[in-house]
Design an enzyme around this catalytic site. Structure first.
Site, PDB file in Angstrom:
ATOM      1  N   TYR A  84       7.330  -4.784   1.631  1.00  0.00           N
ATOM      2  CA  TYR A  84       6.565  -3.522   1.541  1.00  0.00           C
ATOM      3  C   TYR A  84       7.101  -2.482   2.530  1.00  0.00           C
ATOM      4  CZ  TYR A  84       2.235  -0.659   1.525  1.00  0.00           C
ATOM      5  OH  TYR A  84       1.307   0.358   1.429  1.00  0.00           O
ATOM      6  N   TYR A 105      -4.392   2.592   7.623  1.00  0.00           N
ATOM      7  CA  TYR A 105      -5.188   1.673   6.787  1.00  0.00           C
ATOM      8  C   TYR A 105      -6.390   2.419   6.204  1.00  0.00           C
ATOM      9  CZ  TYR A 105      -2.401  -2.331   8.169  1.00  0.00           C
ATOM     10  OH  TYR A 105      -1.366  -3.223   8.331  1.00  0.00           O
ATOM     11  N   THR A 108       1.121  -4.628  -2.895  1.00  0.00           N
ATOM     12  CA  THR A 108       1.543  -5.494  -1.788  1.00  0.00           C
ATOM     13  C   THR A 108       1.717  -6.911  -2.314  1.00  0.00           C
ATOM     14  OG1 THR A 108      -0.772  -5.909  -1.225  1.00  0.00           O
ATOM     15  CG2 THR A 108       0.367  -4.219   0.055  1.00  0.00           C
TER      16      THR A 108
HETATM   17  N1  CAA Z   1       1.359 -10.590  14.492  1.00  0.00           N
HETATM   18  C1  CAA Z   1       1.755 -11.770  15.015  1.00  0.00           C
HETATM   19  N2  CAA Z   1       1.405 -12.966  14.486  1.00  0.00           N
HETATM   20  C2  CAA Z   1       0.642 -12.942  13.392  1.00  0.00           C
HETATM   21  C3  CAA Z   1       0.205 -11.763  12.786  1.00  0.00           C
HETATM   22  C4  CAA Z   1       0.588 -10.553  13.398  1.00  0.00           C
HETATM   23  N3  CAA Z   1       0.213  -9.365  12.892  1.00  0.00           N
HETATM   24  N4  CAA Z   1      -0.527 -12.068  11.702  1.00  0.00           N
HETATM   25  C5  CAA Z   1      -0.547 -13.401  11.611  1.00  0.00           C
HETATM   26  N5  CAA Z   1       0.144 -13.930  12.647  1.00  0.00           N
HETATM   27  C6  CAA Z   1       0.355 -15.335  12.929  1.00  0.00           C
HETATM   28  C7  CAA Z   1      -0.879 -16.161  12.646  1.00  0.00           C
HETATM   29  O1  CAA Z   1      -1.736 -16.140  13.775  1.00  0.00           O
HETATM   30  C8  CAA Z   1      -0.281 -17.529  12.388  1.00  0.00           C
HETATM   31  O2  CAA Z   1       0.063 -18.119  13.615  1.00  0.00           O
HETATM   32  P1  CAA Z   1      -0.054 -19.702  13.846  1.00  0.00           P
HETATM   33  O3  CAA Z   1       0.868 -20.316  12.837  1.00  0.00           O
HETATM   34  O4  CAA Z   1       0.392 -19.903  15.248  1.00  0.00           O
HETATM   35  O5  CAA Z   1      -1.487 -20.020  13.616  1.00  0.00           O
HETATM   36  C9  CAA Z   1       1.036 -17.171  11.655  1.00  0.00           C
HETATM   37  O6  CAA Z   1       1.342 -15.830  12.065  1.00  0.00           O
HETATM   38  C10 CAA Z   1       0.962 -17.059  10.131  1.00  0.00           C
HETATM   39  O7  CAA Z   1      -0.030 -17.796   9.676  1.00  0.00           O
HETATM   40  P2  CAA Z   1       0.019 -18.435   8.234  1.00  0.00           P
HETATM   41  O8  CAA Z   1       1.221 -19.272   8.077  1.00  0.00           O
HETATM   42  O9  CAA Z   1      -1.314 -19.038   8.004  1.00  0.00           O
HETATM   43  O10 CAA Z   1       0.225 -17.152   7.299  1.00  0.00           O
HETATM   44  P3  CAA Z   1      -0.020 -17.078   5.786  1.00  0.00           P
HETATM   45  O11 CAA Z   1       1.157 -17.567   5.061  1.00  0.00           O
HETATM   46  O12 CAA Z   1      -1.342 -17.661   5.414  1.00  0.00           O
HETATM   47  O13 CAA Z   1      -0.093 -15.513   5.616  1.00  0.00           O
HETATM   48  C11 CAA Z   1      -0.940 -13.314   5.979  1.00  0.00           C
HETATM   49  C12 CAA Z   1      -1.191 -14.796   6.095  1.00  0.00           C
HETATM   50  C13 CAA Z   1      -0.458 -12.948   4.588  1.00  0.00           C
HETATM   51  C14 CAA Z   1       0.122 -12.909   6.968  1.00  0.00           C
HETATM   52  C15 CAA Z   1      -2.281 -12.635   6.291  1.00  0.00           C
HETATM   53  O14 CAA Z   1      -2.509 -12.805   7.656  1.00  0.00           O
HETATM   54  C16 CAA Z   1      -2.318 -11.171   5.981  1.00  0.00           C
HETATM   55  O15 CAA Z   1      -2.626 -10.783   4.860  1.00  0.00           O
HETATM   56  N6  CAA Z   1      -2.051 -10.324   6.972  1.00  0.00           N
HETATM   57  C17 CAA Z   1      -2.180  -8.879   6.818  1.00  0.00           C
HETATM   58  C18 CAA Z   1      -0.852  -8.237   6.584  1.00  0.00           C
HETATM   59  C19 CAA Z   1      -1.111  -6.763   6.448  1.00  0.00           C
HETATM   60  O16 CAA Z   1      -1.410  -6.073   7.411  1.00  0.00           O
HETATM   61  N7  CAA Z   1      -1.014  -6.256   5.234  1.00  0.00           N
HETATM   62  C20 CAA Z   1      -1.340  -4.894   4.991  1.00  0.00           C
HETATM   63  C21 CAA Z   1      -2.017  -4.800   3.654  1.00  0.00           C
HETATM   64  S1  CAA Z   1      -2.714  -3.177   3.349  1.00  0.00           S
HETATM   65  C22 CAA Z   1      -1.381  -2.214   3.151  1.00  0.00           C
HETATM   66  O17 CAA Z   1      -0.270  -2.643   3.080  1.00  0.00           O
HETATM   67  C23 CAA Z   1      -1.623  -0.743   3.067  1.00  0.00           C
HETATM   68  C24 CAA Z   1      -0.852  -0.034   4.083  1.00  0.00           C
HETATM   69  O18 CAA Z   1       0.183   0.542   3.741  1.00  0.00           O
HETATM   70  C25 CAA Z   1      -1.390   0.115   5.448  1.00  0.00           C
HETATM   71  P1  NAP Z   2      -4.969   0.397  -5.094  1.00  0.00           P
HETATM   72  O1  NAP Z   2      -6.380   0.699  -4.737  1.00  0.00           O
HETATM   73  O2  NAP Z   2      -4.550  -1.021  -5.250  1.00  0.00           O
HETATM   74  O3  NAP Z   2      -4.592   1.239  -6.425  1.00  0.00           O
HETATM   75  C1  NAP Z   2      -3.313   1.143  -6.916  1.00  0.00           C
HETATM   76  C2  NAP Z   2      -3.101   2.045  -8.105  1.00  0.00           C
HETATM   77  O4  NAP Z   2      -1.713   1.952  -8.498  1.00  0.00           O
HETATM   78  C3  NAP Z   2      -3.895   1.628  -9.333  1.00  0.00           C
HETATM   79  O5  NAP Z   2      -4.199   2.777 -10.100  1.00  0.00           O
HETATM   80  C4  NAP Z   2      -2.913   0.752 -10.089  1.00  0.00           C
HETATM   81  O6  NAP Z   2      -3.172   0.650 -11.495  1.00  0.00           O
HETATM   82  C5  NAP Z   2      -1.618   1.504  -9.832  1.00  0.00           C
HETATM   83  N1  NAP Z   2      -0.431   0.657  -9.991  1.00  0.00           N
HETATM   84  C6  NAP Z   2      -0.100  -0.468  -9.309  1.00  0.00           C
HETATM   85  N2  NAP Z   2       1.058  -0.974  -9.763  1.00  0.00           N
HETATM   86  C7  NAP Z   2       1.473  -0.162 -10.761  1.00  0.00           C
HETATM   87  C8  NAP Z   2       2.574  -0.159 -11.645  1.00  0.00           C
HETATM   88  N3  NAP Z   2       3.510  -1.118 -11.611  1.00  0.00           N
HETATM   89  N4  NAP Z   2       2.671   0.837 -12.569  1.00  0.00           N
HETATM   90  C9  NAP Z   2       1.737   1.807 -12.640  1.00  0.00           C
HETATM   91  N5  NAP Z   2       0.674   1.859 -11.814  1.00  0.00           N
HETATM   92  C10 NAP Z   2       0.530   0.892 -10.905  1.00  0.00           C
HETATM   93  O7  NAP Z   2      -3.969   0.983  -3.997  1.00  0.00           O
HETATM   94  P2  NAP Z   2      -4.218   2.103  -2.882  1.00  0.00           P
HETATM   95  O8  NAP Z   2      -4.711   1.463  -1.655  1.00  0.00           O
HETATM   96  O9  NAP Z   2      -4.956   3.228  -3.463  1.00  0.00           O
HETATM   97  O10 NAP Z   2      -2.700   2.524  -2.594  1.00  0.00           O
HETATM   98  C11 NAP Z   2      -2.097   3.634  -3.230  1.00  0.00           C
HETATM   99  C12 NAP Z   2      -0.776   3.912  -2.557  1.00  0.00           C
HETATM  100  O11 NAP Z   2      -0.994   4.187  -1.180  1.00  0.00           O
HETATM  101  C13 NAP Z   2       0.206   2.739  -2.612  1.00  0.00           C
HETATM  102  O12 NAP Z   2       1.526   3.212  -2.759  1.00  0.00           O
HETATM  103  C14 NAP Z   2       0.050   2.118  -1.248  1.00  0.00           C
HETATM  104  O13 NAP Z   2       1.194   1.409  -0.861  1.00  0.00           O
HETATM  105  C15 NAP Z   2      -0.180   3.334  -0.396  1.00  0.00           C
HETATM  106  N6  NAP Z   2      -0.860   3.093   0.852  1.00  0.00           N
HETATM  107  C16 NAP Z   2      -2.086   2.514   0.868  1.00  0.00           C
HETATM  108  C17 NAP Z   2      -2.718   2.317   2.087  1.00  0.00           C
HETATM  109  C18 NAP Z   2      -4.074   1.710   2.203  1.00  0.00           C
HETATM  110  O14 NAP Z   2      -4.445   1.393   3.336  1.00  0.00           O
HETATM  111  N7  NAP Z   2      -4.821   1.528   1.132  1.00  0.00           N
HETATM  112  C19 NAP Z   2      -2.090   2.700   3.280  1.00  0.00           C
HETATM  113  C20 NAP Z   2      -0.825   3.286   3.193  1.00  0.00           C
HETATM  114  C21 NAP Z   2      -0.221   3.479   1.981  1.00  0.00           C
HETATM  115  P3  NAP Z   2      -4.287  -0.390 -12.057  1.00  0.00           P
HETATM  116  O15 NAP Z   2      -5.614   0.235 -11.754  1.00  0.00           O
HETATM  117  O16 NAP Z   2      -4.011  -0.472 -13.510  1.00  0.00           O
HETATM  118  O17 NAP Z   2      -4.074  -1.670 -11.322  1.00  0.00           O
END
Ligand code: CAA
Ligand code: NAP
Length: 240
Positions: free
Chosen positions: A147, A179, A86
């Site tokens: 993503y 998640y 991510t």
């Molecule tokens: N919906 C609506 N508004 C949101 C929001 C949401 N989901 N999340 C944040 N906002 C708002 C905030 O409240 C803030 O509002 P204000 O400006 O009014 O305060 C604004 O959007 C953004 O704030 P920032 O400018 O401070 O944002 P930032 O540049 O610091 O970024 C972020 C913060 C990266 C968005 C952080 O909140 C974050 O990491 N969010 C999570 C995103 C997420 O869910 N990622 C998933 C990762 S795990 C994964 O990807 C695995 C998978 O497949 C499930």
């Molecule tokens: P993670 O804990 O961050 O592990 C990622 C793994 O991928 C590690 O083994 C990492 O190697 C390897 N990797 C990353 N970039 C790579 C690259 N360029 N080449 C080769 N290997 C690479 O991630 P995770 O949460 O297990 O996620 C695994 C998969 O599930 C991802 O595709 C993610 O998008 C998906 N997914 C995750 C979630 C969640 O909630 N966690 C939800 C939905 C989907 P190193 O150990 O060397 O870094």
């Protein structure tokens, strides 16, 4: 002869659980990783599963790595394209680098992983392709335009490969985890993570093993008529 599986990103997180489950299912498993040698060594010491280091974003490195795995273990029957990253940012703040890194790893990485293996599967008239997509490819996510684009792309890839592979005994399916408790989710700020968990009817994050069991089924010989499908495992957070 036992089947051979390749799991990219198979040394940590969801991939680690998949590697272990496929091993327990009786497959010979190779797990790849990007650069975390310490985690890979620990994983091999605990499981006996051989690890290989290459960047899935690099086609030539993937091709060479896959050739090495096949030389060591035999032809690959099951490929799990799991490696992913991510680089979250709201779209107005997202840099071209953040966009490109995620596309290169998550989307091009699937092509780079499956493409070198595909001809052998066609020749041998058997293959199982499983791509780890995401709930956020199904519903989109604030700060994840990059993503979500890749994870939605995964669904298009498997639906296309399913049609191309069906007569050659190859299936291609996706798993869309919600998640899951891995380092990827733990990197989300705690306050944001708590607000995400509050949106999951199950009231908790998923466990990597819950995703591994989905992959195990799709990787098995018994799942041959399931092709081009998506299994969602998200604690009732989102329905397609
Ligand atoms: N919906 C609506 N508004 C949101 C929001 C949401 N989901 N999340 C944040 N906002 C708002 C905030 O409240 C803030 O509002 P204000 O400006 O009014 O305060 C604004 O959007 C953004 O704030 P920032 O400018 O401070 O944002 P930032 O540049 O610091 O970024 C972020 C913060 C990266 C968005 C952080 O909140 C974050 O990491 N969010 C999570 C995103 C997420 O869910 N990622 C998933 C990762 S795990 C994964 O990807 C695995 C998978 O497949 C499930
Ligand atoms: P993670 O804990 O961050 O592990 C990622 C793994 O991928 C590690 O083994 C990492 O190697 C390897 N990797 C990353 N970039 C790579 C690259 N360029 N080449 C080769 N290997 C690479 O991630 P995770 O949460 O297990 O996620 C695994 C998969 O599930 C991802 O595709 C993610 O998008 C998906 N997914 C995750 C979630 C969640 O909630 N966690 C939800 C939905 C989907 P190193 O150990 O060397 O870094």
């Amino acid at each position: 002869m036992g089947r051979v599986a390749l799991v990219t990103g198979g040394s940590r997180g969801i991939g680690e659980a998949i590697s272990k489950k496929l091993l327990a299912d009786g497959l010979t498993v190779a797990a790849t990783y990007a650069g975390n040698d310490e985690a890979a060594e620990k994983f091999t010491a605990a499981t006996g599963i051989k690890t290989y280091k290459w960047n899935v974003a690099d086609y030539e490195a993937s091709k060479a790595g896959i050739a090495q795995v096949e030389a060591d273990l035999g032809p690959i029957d099951v490929v799990v394209a799991n490696a992913g990253i991510t680089r979250d940012a709201p779209f107005h703040k997202m840099t071209p680098e953040q966009w490109t890194q995620v596309i290169d790893t998550n989307l091009n990485g699937v092509f780079n992983t499956v493409h070198p293996i595909w001809p052998g599967m066609r020749e041998r008239k058997f293959g199982r392709v499983v791509v780890i997509s995401s709930i956020n490819g199904q519903k989109g996510q604030f700060a994840q335009a990059n993503y979500a684009a890749t994870k939605a792309g995964d669904l298009g890839i498997v639906k296309s490969l399913a049609q191309e592979g069906a007569r050659a005994g190859i299936t291609a399916n996706a798993v869309c985890p919600g998640y899951i408790a891995t380092e990827m989710v733990m990197a989300v700020p705690e306050k944001v993570r708590d607000s995400i968990i509050a949106q999951i009817p199950a009231g908790r994050l998923g466990e990597p093993e819950e995703i591994a069991r989905c992959v195990s089924f799709l990787a098995s010989d018994e799942s041959g008529f399931i092709n081009g499908s998506t299994i969602s495992a998200n604690g009732a957070q989102f329905f397609v």
